[in-house]
Design a protein around this motif. Structure first.
Motif, mmCIF file in Angstrom:
data_model
loop_
_atom_site.group_PDB
_atom_site.id
_atom_site.type_symbol
_atom_site.label_atom_id
_atom_site.label_comp_id
_atom_site.label_asym_id
_atom_site.label_seq_id
_atom_site.Cartn_x
_atom_site.Cartn_y
_atom_site.Cartn_z
ATOM 1 N N LEU A 115 0.827 -1.208 0.000
ATOM 2 C CA LEU A 115 0.000 0.000 0.000
ATOM 3 C C LEU A 115 0.858 1.253 0.000
ATOM 4 C CD1 LEU A 115 -2.786 -1.057 2.526
ATOM 5 C CD2 LEU A 115 -3.133 -0.442 0.122
ATOM 6 N N ALA A 116 1.936 1.248 0.789
ATOM 7 C CA ALA A 116 2.821 2.413 0.838
ATOM 8 C C ALA A 116 3.463 2.652 -0.519
ATOM 9 C CB ALA A 116 3.888 2.217 1.911
ATOM 10 N N ARG A 117 3.870 1.593 -1.199
ATOM 11 C CA ARG A 117 4.507 1.738 -2.504
ATOM 12 C C ARG A 117 3.523 2.221 -3.561
ATOM 13 N NH1 ARG A 117 8.446 -3.672 -2.949
ATOM 14 N NH2 ARG A 117 9.780 -3.131 -1.149
ATOM 15 N N ARG A 118 2.300 1.711 -3.503
ATOM 16 C CA ARG A 118 1.339 2.035 -4.551
ATOM 17 C C ARG A 118 0.688 3.396 -4.372
ATOM 18 N NH1 ARG A 118 -0.818 -1.915 -7.874
ATOM 19 N NH2 ARG A 118 -1.876 -0.094 -8.759
ATOM 20 N N THR A 119 0.535 3.852 -3.124
ATOM 21 C CA THR A 119 -0.220 5.087 -2.908
ATOM 22 C C THR A 119 0.649 6.275 -2.531
ATOM 23 O OG1 THR A 119 -0.651 4.747 -0.548
ATOM 24 C CG2 THR A 119 -2.154 3.669 -2.100
ATOM 25 N N GLY A 120 1.687 6.053 -1.731
ATOM 26 C CA GLY A 120 2.492 7.164 -1.240
ATOM 27 C C GLY A 120 1.829 7.959 -0.140
ATOM 28 N N PHE A 121 0.671 7.529 0.333
ATOM 29 C CA PHE A 121 -0.031 8.255 1.392
ATOM 30 C C PHE A 121 0.506 7.848 2.765
ATOM 31 C CE2 PHE A 121 -3.637 7.890 -1.826
ATOM 32 C CZ PHE A 121 -3.345 9.123 -2.396
ATOM 33 N N PRO A 122 0.379 8.706 3.775
ATOM 34 C CA PRO A 122 0.811 8.333 5.130
ATOM 35 C C PRO A 122 0.126 7.047 5.578
ATOM 36 C CG PRO A 122 0.306 10.680 5.023
ATOM 37 C CD PRO A 122 -0.149 10.091 3.723
ATOM 38 N N LEU A 123 0.905 6.143 6.160
ATOM 39 C CA LEU A 123 0.379 4.828 6.507
ATOM 40 C C LEU A 123 1.017 4.352 7.802
ATOM 41 C CD1 LEU A 123 -0.035 1.929 3.929
ATOM 42 C CD2 LEU A 123 0.458 1.491 6.324
ATOM 43 N N TRP A 124 0.173 3.912 8.733
ATOM 44 C CA TRP A 124 0.639 3.378 10.005
ATOM 45 C C TRP A 124 -0.034 2.037 10.245
ATOM 46 C CZ3 TRP A 124 3.643 5.590 14.158
ATOM 47 C CH2 TRP A 124 4.238 6.823 13.821
ATOM 48 N N VAL A 125 0.677 1.144 10.932
ATOM 49 C CA VAL A 125 0.115 -0.150 11.322
ATOM 50 C C VAL A 125 0.176 -0.280 12.832
ATOM 51 C CG1 VAL A 125 0.808 -1.245 9.155
ATOM 52 C CG2 VAL A 125 2.312 -1.401 11.153
ATOM 53 N N GLY A 126 -0.650 -1.181 13.349
ATOM 54 C CA GLY A 126 -0.639 -1.468 14.782
ATOM 55 C C GLY A 126 -1.798 -2.375 15.136
ATOM 56 N N ARG A 127 -1.567 -3.233 16.116
ATOM 57 C CA ARG A 127 -2.649 -4.103 16.565
ATOM 58 C C ARG A 127 -3.794 -3.289 17.148
ATOM 59 N NH1 ARG A 127 1.242 -8.701 19.438
ATOM 60 N NH2 ARG A 127 2.359 -9.266 17.501
ATOM 61 N N ASP A 128 -3.468 -2.179 17.789
ATOM 62 C CA ASP A 128 -4.472 -1.235 18.280
ATOM 63 C C ASP A 128 -4.667 -0.184 17.191
ATOM 64 O OD1 ASP A 128 -5.957 0.754 19.471
ATOM 65 O OD2 ASP A 128 -4.872 0.706 21.359
ATOM 66 N N ARG A 129 -5.734 -0.341 16.414
ATOM 67 C CA ARG A 129 -5.940 0.566 15.273
ATOM 68 C C ARG A 129 -6.204 1.996 15.721
ATOM 69 N NH1 ARG A 129 -8.107 -4.307 13.764
ATOM 70 N NH2 ARG A 129 -7.413 -5.180 11.766
ATOM 71 N N VAL A 130 -6.799 2.173 16.894
ATOM 72 C CA VAL A 130 -7.016 3.530 17.402
ATOM 73 C C VAL A 130 -5.678 4.217 17.646
ATOM 74 C CG1 VAL A 130 -7.905 4.877 19.338
ATOM 75 C CG2 VAL A 130 -9.268 2.997 18.402
ATOM 76 N N ALA A 131 -4.765 3.527 18.314
ATOM 77 C CA ALA A 131 -3.445 4.102 18.577
ATOM 78 C C ALA A 131 -2.696 4.366 17.271
ATOM 79 C CB ALA A 131 -2.637 3.176 19.478
ATOM 80 N N ALA A 132 -2.822 3.454 16.301
ATOM 81 C CA ALA A 132 -2.161 3.646 15.015
ATOM 82 C C ALA A 132 -2.726 4.862 14.293
ATOM 83 C CB ALA A 132 -2.312 2.396 14.153
ATOM 84 N N ALA A 133 -4.047 5.028 14.339
ATOM 85 C CA ALA A 133 -4.671 6.182 13.683
ATOM 86 C C ALA A 133 -4.277 7.486 14.373
ATOM 87 C CB ALA A 133 -6.185 6.019 13.678
ATOM 88 N N GLN A 134 -4.218 7.479 15.686
ATOM 89 C CA GLN A 134 -3.808 8.688 16.408
ATOM 90 C C GLN A 134 -2.359 9.041 16.094
ATOM 91 O OE1 GLN A 134 -4.857 7.260 20.320
ATOM 92 N NE2 GLN A 134 -6.834 8.338 20.322
ATOM 93 N N ALA A 135 -1.498 8.025 16.000
ATOM 94 C CA ALA A 135 -0.106 8.280 15.644
ATOM 95 C C ALA A 135 -0.002 8.834 14.229
ATOM 96 C CB ALA A 135 0.704 6.988 15.772
ATOM 97 N N LEU A 136 -0.824 8.321 13.322
ATOM 98 C CA LEU A 136 -0.824 8.830 11.947
ATOM 99 C C LEU A 136 -1.185 10.318 11.920
ATOM 100 C CD1 LEU A 136 -2.345 7.081 8.844
ATOM 101 C CD2 LEU A 136 -2.779 9.480 9.270
ATOM 102 N N LEU A 137 -2.246 10.689 12.633
ATOM 103 C CA LEU A 137 -2.681 12.087 12.629
ATOM 104 C C LEU A 137 -1.641 12.995 13.284
ATOM 105 C CD1 LEU A 137 -6.462 11.652 13.493
ATOM 106 C CD2 LEU A 137 -5.452 12.223 11.279
ATOM 107 N N HIS A 138 -0.965 12.483 14.313
ATOM 108 C CA HIS A 138 0.080 13.280 14.960
ATOM 109 C C HIS A 138 1.252 13.512 14.007
ATOM 110 C CE1 HIS A 138 2.559 14.871 18.212
ATOM 111 N NE2 HIS A 138 3.537 14.078 17.790
ATOM 112 N N GLY A 139 1.602 12.488 13.251
ATOM 113 C CA GLY A 139 2.742 12.618 12.349
ATOM 114 C C GLY A 139 2.415 13.259 11.024
#
Length: 336
Positions: A115-139
């Protein structure tokens, strides 16, 4: 870690029947859990930007990743700044982890790297999707909509819209786990905003849908060389009868059929489980022969593949009109 489907998921007999009491228990627990979230007794986290979940009802790959690529690119073309969140299945990372085009798939998973290679959009992973989404928005504070790859049943993450990718080939006997592959019953589709059909649906299944599904086809692109992606070629470039195909995806036979439809005569086809961790010998071919692999497998095979290894990318082809219910959920009917 390759994923293996139990054989009894394909039949309504034997072990599937014996496991029905457990499936009933699974249904009761999952239904109660969802109702508790809907009632607010279990708390969903609402992020400052809308979330669109792309998921499926069954365990196994349904074709979500091409839909995520299509959806994020379509939103970007309409002025949005999308970000992507994924579970990172197959990766070892537990906490939130940013993913780039050169990230280690052993850490973050193979699909997020793709996904990162094909889109170039900010992308985060994590077992806790809420924490991953919050980290994405912070970064990446410019992100104004988040698309999640999977997570339909991850109700702790609040969502504005839901997209379900339906692949009848992985529905098996259409019973709930553990008797069958379903995480939620087909009736759950009544609450989603968009149903995308990956492949043909039987008349019996279409009759059970609350609304018509939007058709998706996976269109192959041009081959590119694994060790030099700037090199491209067509199927006619490969020597007849000296071409080998390998796939470690949910439906390897679809990849092989696609290659044959392009006129290729395959010397061998090697099917592995989804998210397979390949060994060098898995990719070996006789000297002078060619190996063809999927784009998803390519992110793990650069150091293992023979010199003459080529990758076949695919793109989801979905009618632009399918985006209308998503745009309505984001901005109202006038935006659609």
């Amino acid at each position: 870690m390759a994923l293996k489907r139990p054989s009894w998921w394909e039949r309504r007999a034997g072990l599937a029947l014996l496991a029905l009491p457990l499936s009933l228990l699974f249904f009761l627990v999952s239904s109660i859990r969802r109702r508790l979230y809907r009632a607010g007794l279990l708390r969903s986290v609402t992020l400052p930007v809308p979330v669109i979940v792309v998921g499926n009802l069954a365990a196994g790959g349904s074709g979500k990743t091409p839909v995520v690529i299509w959806l994020t690119q379509a939103l970007h073309a309409r002025g949005f700044h999308p970000g992507i969140v994924s579970r990172g299945y197959g990766g070892s990372a537990s906490g939130p982890q940013r993913v780039s085009a050169d990230s280690d798939p052993g850490l973050v998973g193979d699909e997020p790297v793709l996904l990162a290679r094909r889109t170039g959009f900010p992308l985060w992973v994590g077992r806790d999707r809420v924490a991953a989404a919050q980290a994405l928005l912070h970064g990446s504070p410019e992100v104004d909509v988040i698309v999640t790859d999977d997570g339909l049943q991850h109700y702790r993450l609040g969502r504005r819209a839901e997209v379900v990718v339906l692949n009848e080939r992985i529905l098996g006997n259409a019973w709930l786990m553990p008797s069958g592959p379903l995480r939620e019953p087909l009736e759950r589709l009544a609450g989603v905003d968009l149903i995308v059909a990956n492949g043909e649906l039987s008349p019996a299944l279409e009759a059970r849908l609350p609304r018509p599904a939007v058709s998706m086809t996976l269109a192959p692109g041009g081959f590119y060389r694994l060790d030099d992606p700037q090199q491209h070629c067509e199927a006619s470039h490969f020597p007849a009868g000296r071409v080998h195909a390998l796939a470690g995806i949910a439906d390897p036979e679809r990849f092989f059929a696609s290659l044959r439809s392009m006129g290729l005569r395959l010397a061998s086809c090697r099917a592995f489980g989804d998210h397979e961790n390949f060994l060098r010998e898995d990719l070996s071919v006789p000297e002078g022969d060619v190996l063809l692999i999927t784009e998803k497998d390519a992110v793990k095979c650069a150091a293992l593949a023979p010199a003459d290894c080529w990758v076949l990318p695919v793109d989801a082809q979905i009618d632009d009109a399918a985006l209308a219910p998503i745009l309505e959920r984001l901005h109202g009917s006038e935006a659609a």
